[in-house]
Design a protein around this motif. Sequence first.
Motif, PDB file in Angstrom:
ATOM      1  N   UNK A 283       0.792  -1.325  -0.023  1.00  0.00           N
ATOM      2  CA  UNK A 283       0.079  -0.007   0.059  1.00  0.00           C
ATOM      3  C   UNK A 283       0.998   1.174   0.068  1.00  0.00           C
ATOM      4  N   UNK A 284       0.279   2.260  -0.444  1.00  0.00           N
ATOM      5  CA  UNK A 284       1.077   3.506  -0.575  1.00  0.00           C
ATOM      6  C   UNK A 284       1.501   4.011   0.926  1.00  0.00           C
ATOM      7  N   UNK A 285       2.523   5.044   1.080  1.00  0.00           N
ATOM      8  CA  UNK A 285       3.298   5.442   2.550  1.00  0.00           C
ATOM      9  C   UNK A 285       1.669   5.983   3.203  1.00  0.00           C
ATOM     10  N   UNK A 286       1.079   6.641   2.452  1.00  0.00           N
ATOM     11  CA  UNK A 286      -0.288   7.581   3.102  1.00  0.00           C
ATOM     12  C   UNK A 286      -1.284   6.574   3.335  1.00  0.00           C
ATOM     13  N   UNK A 287      -1.322   5.487   3.079  1.00  0.00           N
ATOM     14  CA  UNK A 287      -2.491   4.522   3.318  1.00  0.00           C
ATOM     15  C   UNK A 287      -2.639   4.363   4.805  1.00  0.00           C
ATOM     16  N   UNK A 288      -3.843   4.081   5.316  1.00  0.00           N
ATOM     17  CA  UNK A 288      -4.124   3.931   6.798  1.00  0.00           C
ATOM     18  C   UNK A 288      -3.172   2.677   7.380  1.00  0.00           C
ATOM     19  N   UNK A 289      -3.147   2.763   8.738  1.00  0.00           N
ATOM     20  CA  UNK A 289      -2.273   1.760   9.537  1.00  0.00           C
ATOM     21  C   UNK A 289      -2.897   0.256   9.433  1.00  0.00           C
ATOM     22  N   UNK A 290      -1.927  -0.744   9.612  1.00  0.00           N
ATOM     23  CA  UNK A 290      -2.440  -1.977   9.389  1.00  0.00           C
ATOM     24  C   UNK A 290      -3.663  -2.303  10.209  1.00  0.00           C
ATOM     25  N   UNK A 291      -3.598  -1.582  11.521  1.00  0.00           N
ATOM     26  CA  UNK A 291      -4.759  -2.029  12.484  1.00  0.00           C
ATOM     27  C   UNK A 291      -6.117  -1.274  12.100  1.00  0.00           C
ATOM     28  N   UNK A 292      -6.110  -0.322  11.479  1.00  0.00           N
ATOM     29  CA  UNK A 292      -7.239   0.137  10.374  1.00  0.00           C
ATOM     30  C   UNK A 292      -7.764  -0.610   9.182  1.00  0.00           C
ATOM     31  N   UNK A 293      -6.726  -0.870   8.413  1.00  0.00           N
ATOM     32  CA  UNK A 293      -7.012  -1.807   7.313  1.00  0.00           C
ATOM     33  C   UNK A 293      -7.490  -3.207   7.828  1.00  0.00           C
ATOM     34  N   UNK A 294      -6.932  -3.613   8.893  1.00  0.00           N
ATOM     35  CA  UNK A 294      -7.310  -5.019   9.350  1.00  0.00           C
ATOM     36  C   UNK A 294      -8.947  -4.956   9.617  1.00  0.00           C
ATOM     37  N   UNK A 295      -9.426  -4.073  10.180  1.00  0.00           N
ATOM     38  CA  UNK A 295     -10.892  -3.866  10.367  1.00  0.00           C
ATOM     39  C   UNK A 295     -11.742  -3.874   9.107  1.00  0.00           C
ATOM     40  N   UNK A 296     -11.247  -3.226   8.102  1.00  0.00           N
ATOM     41  CA  UNK A 296     -11.947  -2.972   6.867  1.00  0.00           C
ATOM     42  C   UNK A 296     -11.968  -4.313   6.147  1.00  0.00           C
ATOM     43  N   UNK A 297     -10.666  -4.977   6.513  1.00  0.00           N
ATOM     44  CA  UNK A 297     -10.661  -6.487   5.647  1.00  0.00           C
ATOM     45  C   UNK A 297     -11.180  -7.519   6.405  1.00  0.00           C
ATOM     46  N   UNK A 298     -11.377  -7.425   7.764  1.00  0.00           N
ATOM     47  CA  UNK A 298     -12.013  -8.362   8.722  1.00  0.00           C
ATOM     48  C   UNK A 298     -11.031  -9.619   8.960  1.00  0.00           C
ATOM     49  N   UNK A 299      -9.740  -9.293   8.965  1.00  0.00           N
ATOM     50  CA  UNK A 299      -8.578 -10.356   9.072  1.00  0.00           C
ATOM     51  C   UNK A 299      -7.377  -9.738   9.752  1.00  0.00           C
ATOM     52  N   UNK A 300      -6.603 -10.541  10.588  1.00  0.00           N
ATOM     53  CA  UNK A 300      -5.431  -9.920  11.010  1.00  0.00           C
ATOM     54  C   UNK A 300      -4.519  -9.562   9.926  1.00  0.00           C
ATOM     55  N   UNK A 301      -3.837  -8.465  10.270  1.00  0.00           N
ATOM     56  CA  UNK A 301      -2.950  -7.655   9.414  1.00  0.00           C
ATOM     57  C   UNK A 301      -1.720  -7.087   9.900  1.00  0.00           C
ATOM     58  N   UNK A 302      -0.423  -7.649   9.431  1.00  0.00           N
ATOM     59  CA  UNK A 302       0.618  -7.104   9.766  1.00  0.00           C
ATOM     60  C   UNK A 302       1.342  -6.169   8.893  1.00  0.00           C
ATOM     61  N   UNK A 303       2.159  -5.249   9.346  1.00  0.00           N
ATOM     62  CA  UNK A 303       3.051  -4.531   8.305  1.00  0.00           C
ATOM     63  C   UNK A 303       4.429  -5.158   8.576  1.00  0.00           C
ATOM     64  N   UNK A 304       4.952  -5.644   7.613  1.00  0.00           N
ATOM     65  CA  UNK A 304       6.474  -6.350   7.484  1.00  0.00           C
ATOM     66  C   UNK A 304       7.658  -5.787   7.127  1.00  0.00           C
ATOM     67  N   UNK A 305       7.423  -4.568   6.132  1.00  0.00           N
ATOM     68  CA  UNK A 305       8.539  -4.076   5.399  1.00  0.00           C
ATOM     69  C   UNK A 305       8.113  -3.050   4.679  1.00  0.00           C
ATOM     70  N   UNK A 306       9.035  -2.860   3.774  1.00  0.00           N
ATOM     71  CA  UNK A 306       8.716  -1.601   2.983  1.00  0.00           C
ATOM     72  C   UNK A 306       9.572  -1.823   1.503  1.00  0.00           C
ATOM     73  N   UNK A 307       8.822  -1.162   0.509  1.00  0.00           N
ATOM     74  CA  UNK A 307       9.484  -1.230  -0.937  1.00  0.00           C
ATOM     75  C   UNK A 307      10.588  -0.250  -1.044  1.00  0.00           C
TER      76      UNK A 307
END
Lengths: 341, 341
Positions: A283-307
């Motif tokens: 996701x782009x740098x400006x996208x919401x945090x993993x915890x916010x995205x996790x709620x929208x996707x309905x699953x556990x989500x972790x940020x693990x690195x960067x491009x």
Amino acid sequence: MASGIDLEALGELGLIDTLRRRAGEPGGAWIRAIGDDAAVLRPRPGTDLIWTVDALVEDVHFRWQTTDARSLGHKALLVNLSDLNAMGAKPLGFLLTLALPGDSEPERVDGFLRGLLAEARSSGCPLVGGDTVSAPIWSLSVSAVGAVPRGRALCRTGARPGDRIMVTGTLGGAALGLELLEAGRATRAEARRYARRHLRPRPPLGAGPLLARAGLATAAVDLSDGLARDLSHVLRESGVGAEIRLESLPLPRGFRGLCGELGLDAESLAVAGGEDYELLFTVPARAPQASVLAKRLGCRLTEVGFVGRGRGLRFSRRGEQVRGEFSSYEHFKTRGKRSEQ
Amino acid sequence: MASGIDLEALGELGLIDTLRRRAGEPGGAWIRAIGDDAAVLRPRPGTDLIWTVDALVEDVHFRWQTTDARSLGHKALLVNLSDLNAMGAKPLGFLLTLALPGDSEPERVDGFLRGLLAEARSSGCPLVGGDTVSAPIWSLSVSAVGAVPRGRALCRTGARPGDRIMVTGTLGGAALGLELLEAGRATRAEARRYARRHLRPRPPLGAGPLLARAGLATAAVDLSDGLARDLSHVLRESGVGAEIRLESLPLPRGFRGLCGELGLDAESLAVAGGEDYELLFTVPARAPQASVLAKRLGCRLTEVGFVGRGRGLRFSRRGEQVRGEFSSYEHFKTRGKRSEQ
């Protein structure tokens, strides 16, 4: 309950009748299904179609010593649903190429079909056709088709420097499950839970379509061959590099302890183990945090690195570069059947 | 010319690169192809999509003693194009599941891909994705997709009493070719011509789409398993019966003589031989004569019988009923591997 399907008594035509009866009419977008030369699909306007195939070969992808027939049925379809998920598509239906010996155990054939069709029902992805042939070993090929709103397919090509890398669920569990099964140690409840991750993976299949509709991800891939290999495909297709923080990898609870007992390296399994079928996306740098995205996707989500700008995949541990020597399975390669990543 | 593809040296990823380079970008309706988790197709408005799969397994569908790798490549795609033709569809693209041993002869792998991709180019049906896996024997599964104007797909369900039955081309040639190859007698020019019908069948692939657009056929099927078996599928799906006039069957020139030399029954080969991949279809009684239709479809066409009210398939010779005892191949069946038709 398992009545058994005796192929030599039924013959090919009888097997097709059985498949047709058990699968039922697909309905929905399907005008014609089993019973004709081919299936007929009427696409909804404004959709792109996603089309994939995955094969499972006896003694290559699975062994009867460590797999039951029902689980094999589930998995044969699931590996395709996972590809559709990674493209952001909802499943529409699948074709089955079923090659197997005429003298296959009737309970095994029956169990396979039950597992396959149960997964088909629960995922809303009906069997619409296929080909059944006799063969010296079991060899399954499933081809699935799905739909995504026009222009919204998640591809491997869009990752850009500065993007953040997210993974759903946890990593390494399926690989540990396979190790436990192969060592004959999937007996304790905890070990059986890992074995189940290998036999009947349950990735978040709804997350891909949600992500596609939200238009948030720049690239996506499903983790079938392990994070290192699959992320490398994304980097190559996008023409970028990336860094993964090993301490950020989401591991299942109790994973490190059980790996230790077996003399396995937890990080290696998580990075190169494969078959978790979790979703990795950028996701782009400006996208919401993993915890916010996790709620929208309905699953556990972790940020693990960067491009990043450079080419290739690097690993770090608490800010220090780590020399990555993670190997994953590659077909045909003879040197230990493993390729360096 | 044949440079060879050494799978153990290339590995799976190298093979995929080779496939991608040789296949090229599909373009047209394809938004994404090889290189992603799945292929992305943007359907044209007003079209239905036709979707089929066919497998070829070593020592079941083909033997290296009687097939060369290039012919196998041609045929792997052609059997699918024939299904699309029978549904009235023009091909859009195909997925390939390629399962084969890592130590396969490099020239064989190369020849297979050359044959496959030559057929793909000449038929306008590009390779858009697939799965490559190591396996103890060669096992190929090709899944093709095609398009037909909305609601115009040719199905097996529409044959009605009084309809006339038409077949394109000639029947029995491919079966005779296989007999000659297996007997090691495909040496004379005439015999080689039949062997070629088996190895590289050339059915009229444009006829199905023309027939679908014309809206003339009530039902259609391709002759892959032999006229008796394939027509029986149509009769069953349509809930009707039919009579075939044996003296009307279109046989290749010199066919009876060569069959006689080999002690084979010409009619049996024509009725039950299979693999001609000609088109069989039914038209209403009021439809134009075969000679008129032949001009519109651009291929040889023969009226061979009619649809009736009773169930099942009957045969006649010059007005007399004939007891049909034509057998065709059926997978899994153990009693001589043949089922009575």
